[in-house]
Scaffold this motif. Structure first.
Motif, short mmCIF file in Angstrom:
data_model
loop_
_atom_site.label_atom_id
_atom_site.label_comp_id
_atom_site.label_asym_id
_atom_site.label_seq_id
_atom_site.Cartn_x
_atom_site.Cartn_y
_atom_site.Cartn_z
N CYS A 126 -62.35 -111.65 15.38
CA CYS A 126 -61.72 -110.87 14.31
C CYS A 126 -62.67 -110.69 13.13
O CYS A 126 -62.84 -109.57 12.62
N VAL B 167 -56.09 -113.57 8.49
CA VAL B 167 -56.11 -113.22 9.90
C VAL B 167 -54.76 -113.67 10.46
O VAL B 167 -54.33 -114.80 10.24
N LYS C 176 -55.66 -109.55 14.20
CA LYS C 176 -56.05 -108.54 13.22
C LYS C 176 -56.07 -109.16 11.83
O LYS C 176 -55.41 -110.16 11.56
#
Length: 121
Positions: free
Chosen positions: A10, A53, A75
């Motif tokens: 990420c 995150v 994400k």
């Protein structure tokens, strides 16, 4: 190990953080938090200094009171807060139980400066 891999992937995909030579020192500084369904994680218009995150769960992106998107596990959000004191452009609300990982602007800057110094030595 799966969490570390998810966080690393990420952060390496984020437009701001992918410039860092190594994201692991930043991951080492991350803390976790849980948000229950309906809880506002970030408020539109507020100032903030945390980057998040989403480890698990689902969150809604709300702009001017309207749901305009969703954030899925793996994400990130809140990266503009790492650069300056700009106000949040949208609210983020947990729509399911969310497990989040986060770090602050100060932590980001510390890691970025440290890595920059290492590159110039």
């Amino acid at each position: 190990m799966a969490t570390l891999d998810m966080l690393k992937a990420c952060l390496q995909q984020n437009f701001l953080l992918k410039r860092l030579p190594d994201v692991v020192p930043l991951i080492d500084k991350m803390k976790n938090r849980t948000a229950v369904p309906g809880e506002i994680i970030l408020w539109q218009g507020s100032s903030g200094d945390e980057f998040y995150v989403l480890g698990s769960g689902l969150a809604d992106v709300i702009k001017d009171g309207v749901v305009v998107g969703h954030i899925h596990p793996g994400k990130s959000f809140g990266e503009l807060a790492l650069l300056n004191n700009a106000v949040r452009q949208a609210s983020i609300r947990a729509s399911h139980l969310c497990h989040l990982w986060f770090f602050t602007r100060r932590q980001y800057r510390h890691v970025a400066v440290e890595q920059e110094q290492q590159l110039t030595e």
